[in-house]
Design an enzyme around this catalytic site. Structure first.
Site, PDB file in Angstrom:
ATOM      1  CD  GLU A  95      26.882   0.236   7.651  1.00 12.12           C
ATOM      2  OE1 GLU A  95      27.181  -0.913   8.016  1.00 12.12           O
ATOM      3  OE2 GLU A  95      26.034   0.936   8.255  1.00 12.12           O
TER       4      GLU A  95
ATOM      5  N   PRO B 152      -7.449   7.928  -1.783  1.00 11.04           N
ATOM      6  CG  PRO B 152      -8.111   5.706  -1.880  1.00 11.04           C
ATOM      7  CD  PRO B 152      -6.889   6.564  -1.814  1.00 11.04           C
ATOM      8  CG  LEU B 153      -9.274  13.382   1.535  1.00 16.77           C
ATOM      9  CD1 LEU B 153      -8.236  13.093   2.617  1.00 16.77           C
ATOM     10  CD2 LEU B 153      -8.974  14.719   0.867  1.00 16.77           C
ATOM     11  CB  SER B 154     -12.318   8.711   4.289  1.00 18.62           C
ATOM     12  OG  SER B 154     -11.481   8.928   5.409  1.00 18.62           O
ATOM     13  N   GLY B 155     -11.964  12.075   4.619  1.00 21.64           N
ATOM     14  CA  GLY B 155     -12.303  13.118   5.571  1.00 21.64           C
ATOM     15  C   GLY B 155     -11.996  12.729   6.998  1.00 21.64           C
ATOM     16  N   GLY B 156     -11.476  11.495   7.200  1.00 21.74           N
ATOM     17  CA  GLY B 156     -11.074  11.039   8.523  1.00 21.74           C
ATOM     18  C   GLY B 156      -9.623  11.371   8.817  1.00 21.74           C
ATOM     19  CB  ALA B 157      -7.700  10.982  11.952  1.00 27.47           C
ATOM     20  CG  ASP B 158      -5.920   6.691  10.065  1.00 26.91           C
ATOM     21  OD1 ASP B 158      -5.313   7.311  10.957  1.00 26.91           O
ATOM     22  OD2 ASP B 158      -6.500   5.612  10.263  1.00 26.91           O
ATOM     23  CB  SER B 159      -7.573   9.447   4.206  1.00 21.90           C
ATOM     24  OG  SER B 159      -8.719  10.124   4.694  1.00 21.90           O
TER      25      SER B 159
ATOM     26  CE  LYS C 232      28.313  -2.567  11.201  1.00 28.06           C
ATOM     27  NZ  LYS C 232      27.048  -2.246  10.489  1.00 28.06           N
TER      28      LYS C 232
END
Length: 793
Positions: free
Chosen positions: A122, A440-447, A191
């Site tokens: 499209e 920024p890598l915190s060691g938690g799940a999200d990052s 369309k």
């Protein structure tokens, strides 16, 4: 019988089951392939007692032996076989040079595969995501200029081409399909049903062509008149179909497939062989199986060949168009493109048997009856005749067979998370001019999930570089890394090391566990990892606050401070992490001796935290882009478990990350250095509950009272009063924090309950936070339920 008169197989389908049949005619007669595709021959006349195996007439075959029959059938085909293709293009809004290059490449690949029909996505000329640029006349002009260039280059010769374009007619702008053959525009099909929900605002830019509006004449732009060979100044515009020499073809566009009264229903009843759909459909988790089922059901009930071409990639916004162009014959999938990839162009070819369509339709009594009634019950499309054959000639088709059916390829949710945001990041990176990413890598799940997605991106890039070291992906990688004349990395770890910079922004409240997990994950994926202590910056800002507030020093809750003090002390740490992240994103390339360049800061707030407002405004949730901002915490944890295993991405440390309780680490640790603060305790609800609230709020369109009634009935082991308390708690904090949605980082859209305020979830950001009317009705219902339950039990 003429199929155009009798309808979609109502008459002629009854005789198609036989390999051949014979009629008495004085001369051989060739019937038009649009109705029947084999020869009628004179019947053999017999006298009494004559040997039928040896008798024949001039011009007629001798069917006395099986061999002679097979030879005759070899010269007189009994199938209409056609090679068709659907093109998946990674178009970019307003990138007319790049869009032309990709369309040109798709046309060349279509011709290499001997396709006689080519379908594109499209609005492929300008890109689907132009948004308010559609309102600029220049955008339409440039789109037609691209088409003129394709005609000049001869790319529409001997192949019916179906392009997505915009066209203004009698003062109204339409989202259209334009059919081109041998350098001439045949017709324009606007369309008729526009997408106007969720992420889509087509009604803001385009008008819908009413279903019963008659066809009209469209005046071609001058750039097309200058290059066309037939000299026509106008072409038909409307809900028309094409009648080729040997097939019929008509289009519907994207949203029309999803409509309750989809055009393909009537097109099938009108006997259209090929129904096509050039689409711009975005990725959402768990959406592909629904889309494929719609496409398959479109021809399963009414028969036909359905071709679907979709855009793929990030075309300048939050959406990732997920390709998966496909061909379906009578409800059976015969060809399917990739859903996620870093290639710019993919062409899916299929050989389809149009006679199988006629036989399929003719086998259904209801189809025959409704087809015969078409002129009474609905207005069938007018067929525009085109002197062009889409099917193979007799000599070619002897070495081809129809493409066989396949099982649909549908990724599991964990794979979708690994691949969709990864390919979106690659498009964003190579088109932004950035040198790489900073996370920024915190060691938690999200990052950790964001870091893993970047690694997944590197795996896709590495795979393509190995397969095609001279291709566009390899060239883009070399350009990003500024290493055109030296070695270009070719393994996932090497590429991650060049593109991803991670930093652990530590304070005195950070634990050794999270610091260690961050370091090990960076090592396993190959990222450049740093540790930066920001306590001095925190202390300096707090000293300013103390001096400004008359010497009063705020304290954490665990130290006897108030909730206000506790929140302020957490927020200053979170916001300083954002400041340091952006500072490092600008300075790290310089510090490493590179000339110029910058890093894109990646955010790592998930959709549930954004919905609840469990984030600090302008903390590390504020970034350049966020690949997980549309993904729930529940799905992210599933993704981490999968990615930790050898069958996933084989990153063992992610198993530890997923098992650890989520925490922001913004409050003091206990005496043993262990974490006391957890996210779910702070929020007052679990992530699983939060996901449920989000789906009820957005997908079920539930207000406070409706959500309460659903929760107390559906959630086991909960009293009405507890359900009311939970729902009130959610809506109160949702209202308090809704203003944060106005500043959310642009995020990959993956869930239909995203609270993203700019383009998707349009709601106020200033509420009466106590919801007095709604909560009062909720309390009345609780009292009534409790009274009834007491009387019954």
């Amino acid at each position: 019988p003429n199929r155009g008169v009798s309808g979609g197989g109502a008459s002629c389908a009854d005789v198609r089951g036989a390999a051949f049949f014979v009629v008495r005619l004085p001369e051989p007669l060739r019937i038009a392939p649009s109705s029947l595709c084999f020869d009628f021959v004179p019947v053999v006349s017999y006298s009494k007692g004559q040997d039928r195996r040896t008798s024949k007439t001039d011009g007629g075959p001798n069917f006395g032996t099986r061999k002679s029959l097979e030879e005759w059938l070899g010269r007189h085909p009994v199938m209409r076989l056609a090679t068709v293709c659907c093109c998946t293009l990674d178009q970019w809004a307003m990138d007319f040079d790049g869009n032309l290059r990709r369309i040109r490449k798709s046309l060349l690949q279509a011709k290499e595969g001997n396709a006689k029909y080519r379908l594109g996505p499209e609005l492929e000329m300008c890109g689907y995501g132009c948004e308010d640029h559609f309102l600029e006349p220049d955008t339409e002009t440039h789109a037609w200029e691209i088409l003129a260039q394709l005609i000049v280059e001869g790319l529409t010769d001997d192949m019916l081409c179906d392009f997505g374009i915009m066209a203004t007619h009698h003062g109204a702008r339409f989202n259209c399909r334009v059919f081109v053959l041998n350098g001439n525009v045949l017709l324009i099909r606007p369309k008729s049903i526009l997408a106007g929900e969720g992420n889509y605002r087509e009604g803001r830019y385009f008008a819908a062509w009413p279903a019963h509006r008659p066809e009209e004449e469209f005046v071609l732009p001058k750039c097309i008149l200058d290059v066309s060979s037939d000299g026509r100044k106008t072409v038909p515009i409307g809900l028309l179909a094409l009648r080729l020499n040997d097939a019929t073809l008509a289009a519907e566009t994207c949203e029309e497939l999803f409509a309750p009264r989809a055009p393909h229903r009537n097109l099938a009843l009108a006997g259209v062989d090929l129904i096509t759909n050039g689409s711009g459909s975005h990725h959402c988790l768990r959406k592909l199986d629904r889309r494929l089922e719609l496409i398959r059901s479109a021809t399963k009930t009414g028969g036909g060949v359905y071709l679907y071409a979709n855009q793929r990639g990030c075309d300048g916004g939050r959406l990732y168009y997920d390709g998966c162009s496909c061909v379906v014959v009578n409800g059976e999938l015969v060809a399917q493109g990739k859903q996620f990839d870093v290639k710019e162009v993919e062409v899916v070819h299929a050989v389809v048997n149009l006679d199988a369509v006629l036989a399929y339709r003719g086998s259904m009594a209801s189809m025959r009856e409704q087809s015969a009634m078409q002129a009474i019950e609905f207005q069938p499309p007018r067929f525009v005749p085109v002197d062009f054959s889409i099917c193979m000639d007799e000599n070619v088709q002897t070495v081809h067979s129809p493409t066989e059916g396949i099982v649909p390829r549908i990724h599991r949710v964990e794979e979708e998370i690994a691949l969709g945001p990864a390919c979106w990041l690659w498009d964003y990176l190579r088109r932004s001019g950035a040198r790489g990413f900073l996370l920024p890598l915190s060691g938690g799940a999200d990052s950790s999930a964001v870091a893993t997605i970047v690694y997944s991106m590197a795996r896709k890039v590495a795979e393509e570089v190995r397969d095609n070291p001279k291709g566009l992906v390899a060239k883009d990688l070399a350009r990003i890394l500024r290493c055109e004349d030296v070695h270009v990395p070719s393994t996932a770890q090497e590429i991650t090391g060049e593109l991803l910079n991670t930093v652990y922004l530590a304070t005195e409240h950070s634990s050794n566990e999270t610091k260690d997990r961050a370091s090990r994950l960076a090592n396993q994926i190959g990222a450049k990892h740093l540790v930066s202590w920001i306590d001095k910056a925190v202390q300096a800002v707090l000293a300013i606050a103390e001096m400004t507030c008359g010497g009063q020093k705020p304290r954490f809750r665990s130290q006897g401070g108030s909730a206000t003090e506790n929140a302020a002390l957490q927020n200053v740490q979170a916001r300083l992490r954002m400041v340091v992240a952006f500072l490092l994103a600008q300075l790290l390339p310089w510090a490493r001796g590179e000339k110029g360049g910058f890093l894109l800061v990646l955010g790592s707030a998930n959709v549930d935290e954004c919905l609840r407002g469990y984030l600090t405004k302008y903390d590390c949730s504020s970034a350049d882009i966020n690949p997980i901002g549309g993904i729930s915490k529940t799905d992210l944890r599933r993704f981490l478990r999968w990615a930790s295993l050898p069958g996933g991405l084989d990153l063992p440390v992610l198993g530890e990350v997923e098992a650890a309780p989520p925490t922001a680490e913004l409050e003091p640790l206990d005496e043993d250095g262990a974490i006391k603060q957890t996210d779910e305790e702070d929020m007052g609800m679990t992530y699983q509950e939060l996901s449920a609230y989000g789906r009820l709020r957005s997908l079920a369109r539930a207000g406070p009272v409706s959500m309460f009634e659903t929760v107390y009935r559906a959630w086991k082991g909960i009293t009405p009063r507890e359900a009311a308390s939970k729902v009130k708690h959610f809506f109160r904090y949702y209202a308090i924090n809704r203003h944060k949605a106005t500043t959310l980082t642009p995020a990959y859209h993956a869930e239909d309950y995203s609270p993203e305020d700019h383009r998707f979830d349009h709601r106020p950001f200033l509420y009466e936070i106590n919801w007095k009317w709604q909560f009062r009705i909720m309390d009345q219902k609780v009292s009534k339920i409790e009274r009834v339950m007491k009387e019954q039990y």
